[in-house]
Design an enzyme around this catalytic site. Sequence first.
Site, PDB file in Angstrom:
ATOM      1  N   ARG A 238       0.740  -0.902   0.061  1.00  0.00           N
ATOM      2  CA  ARG A 238       0.296   0.400   0.154  1.00  0.00           C
ATOM      3  C   ARG A 238       1.019   1.492   0.450  1.00  0.00           C
ATOM      4  O   ARG A 238       1.526   1.269   0.760  1.00  0.00           O
ATOM      5  CB  ARG A 238      -1.044  -0.424   1.011  1.00  0.00           C
ATOM      6  CG  ARG A 238      -2.074  -0.792   0.936  1.00  0.00           C
ATOM      7  CD  ARG A 238      -3.131  -0.734   0.052  1.00  0.00           C
ATOM      8  NE  ARG A 238      -4.418  -1.485   0.078  1.00  0.00           N
ATOM      9  CZ  ARG A 238      -4.660  -2.680  -0.541  1.00  0.00           C
ATOM     10  NH1 ARG A 238      -3.614  -3.141  -1.258  1.00  0.00           N
ATOM     11  NH2 ARG A 238      -5.538  -3.531  -0.093  1.00  0.00           N
ATOM     12  N   GLU A 267      -4.517   7.104  -4.777  1.00  0.00           N
ATOM     13  CA  GLU A 267      -4.271   6.258  -6.461  1.00  0.00           C
ATOM     14  C   GLU A 267      -5.510   7.211  -6.866  1.00  0.00           C
ATOM     15  O   GLU A 267      -7.071   7.384  -6.212  1.00  0.00           O
ATOM     16  CB  GLU A 267      -4.452   5.079  -6.339  1.00  0.00           C
ATOM     17  CG  GLU A 267      -2.950   4.726  -5.435  1.00  0.00           C
ATOM     18  CD  GLU A 267      -3.342   3.280  -5.968  1.00  0.00           C
ATOM     19  OE1 GLU A 267      -1.902   2.875  -5.445  1.00  0.00           O
ATOM     20  OE2 GLU A 267      -4.333   2.589  -5.790  1.00  0.00           O
ATOM     21  N   HIS A 286      -1.178  -0.589  -9.870  1.00  0.00           N
ATOM     22  CA  HIS A 286      -2.428  -0.904  -8.613  1.00  0.00           C
ATOM     23  C   HIS A 286      -2.300  -2.453  -9.526  1.00  0.00           C
ATOM     24  O   HIS A 286      -3.388  -2.303  -9.792  1.00  0.00           O
ATOM     25  CB  HIS A 286      -3.331  -0.324  -7.683  1.00  0.00           C
ATOM     26  CG  HIS A 286      -2.971  -1.142  -6.465  1.00  0.00           C
ATOM     27  ND1 HIS A 286      -3.884   0.278  -5.405  1.00  0.00           N
ATOM     28  CD2 HIS A 286      -2.984  -2.448  -6.004  1.00  0.00           C
ATOM     29  CE1 HIS A 286      -3.627  -1.088  -4.784  1.00  0.00           C
ATOM     30  NE2 HIS A 286      -3.278  -2.172  -5.119  1.00  0.00           N
TER      31      HIS A 286
END
Length: 326
Positions: A238, A267, A286
């Site tokens: 993360r 994000e 991601h």
Amino acid sequence: MKPYVFVTRKMPEHLLSDLYEIAEVGMWEHEDIPVPSEVLQKELERADALFSLVSDPLRSQQLAKCPKLKVIANMAVGYDNIDVEHATNKGIVVCHTPDVLTDTTADLTFALLLATARKIPEATDYIKNDQWQQWSPYLLAGTDVHHKTIGIVGMGRIGEAVAKRAKGFDMEILYHNRSRKMETEQQLGAKYCSFEELLQQSDYVVCLAPFTPVTKELFDQQAFQQMKNSAIFINASRGGLVNEAALQEALEKGVIQAAGLDVFAEEPVRANHPLVQLPNVVAIPHIGSATVETRDAMVKMTVENIKKVLEGKPPLAAVNFKELGV
């Protein structure tokens, strides 16, 4: 009346068939656009179950008005987008999808490590930009991976799977975790060490720890300064575990050599993000568990978690078992 389930992103209909059998299902119509907060709030007010993603904020203010909600099933291993304590106080079961994405995420993590070490994106662009005019001995020379030292911060399921891949490259494996993993040490020859020792000794520092108040910005200026100047930092966990300003400074000043990042603090990031702009950063959006096979398995597990809770049965994976006595 059937219970009502809201799915916060468009999913393949055939993977939701088990839900349609037991519930009325509402679904946000877009695959690539998050459900707006006002729409999510209205759905929470009538939903018995929520099929959510890590991009859906489910904090106390969102959960304040959800009188019927019995379960939040997050299609992810992580659940830092959910206020679990508040959900628990309201008697809401919070589920996630561990295990099914372990190997896929480990594959991506090691691929990111290799791509950063061997300058794969830069080499691809080199040809696409028609820069390859002749061969030279140190053209796009990267860094060896084999026989180097990898330091894994967070030796959970994914960390162990990355360690298995590192063993195939004859790497020395160091790890730091909340608790020692004696079986992992015996099977893979991994060595437990302090966070500081790992930073000082590793050629590749791989962040796979969960995001918690304790691990928030674990990788700060002090952490980067303890790494080798030749070290490569990989984050597939993360973004919140990293102080991005400190990482940017470390990369710009040569405190560390390079970074491979699958995650960011906020994000999505845009092309003008300071870290994305750096030549010694490999940035990807991601996609740790992004294979068709694994995404399908995650959807199915999320559906099964919801189905079991609505039927009064224990879910496959809940993060607040003990507190709720589930």
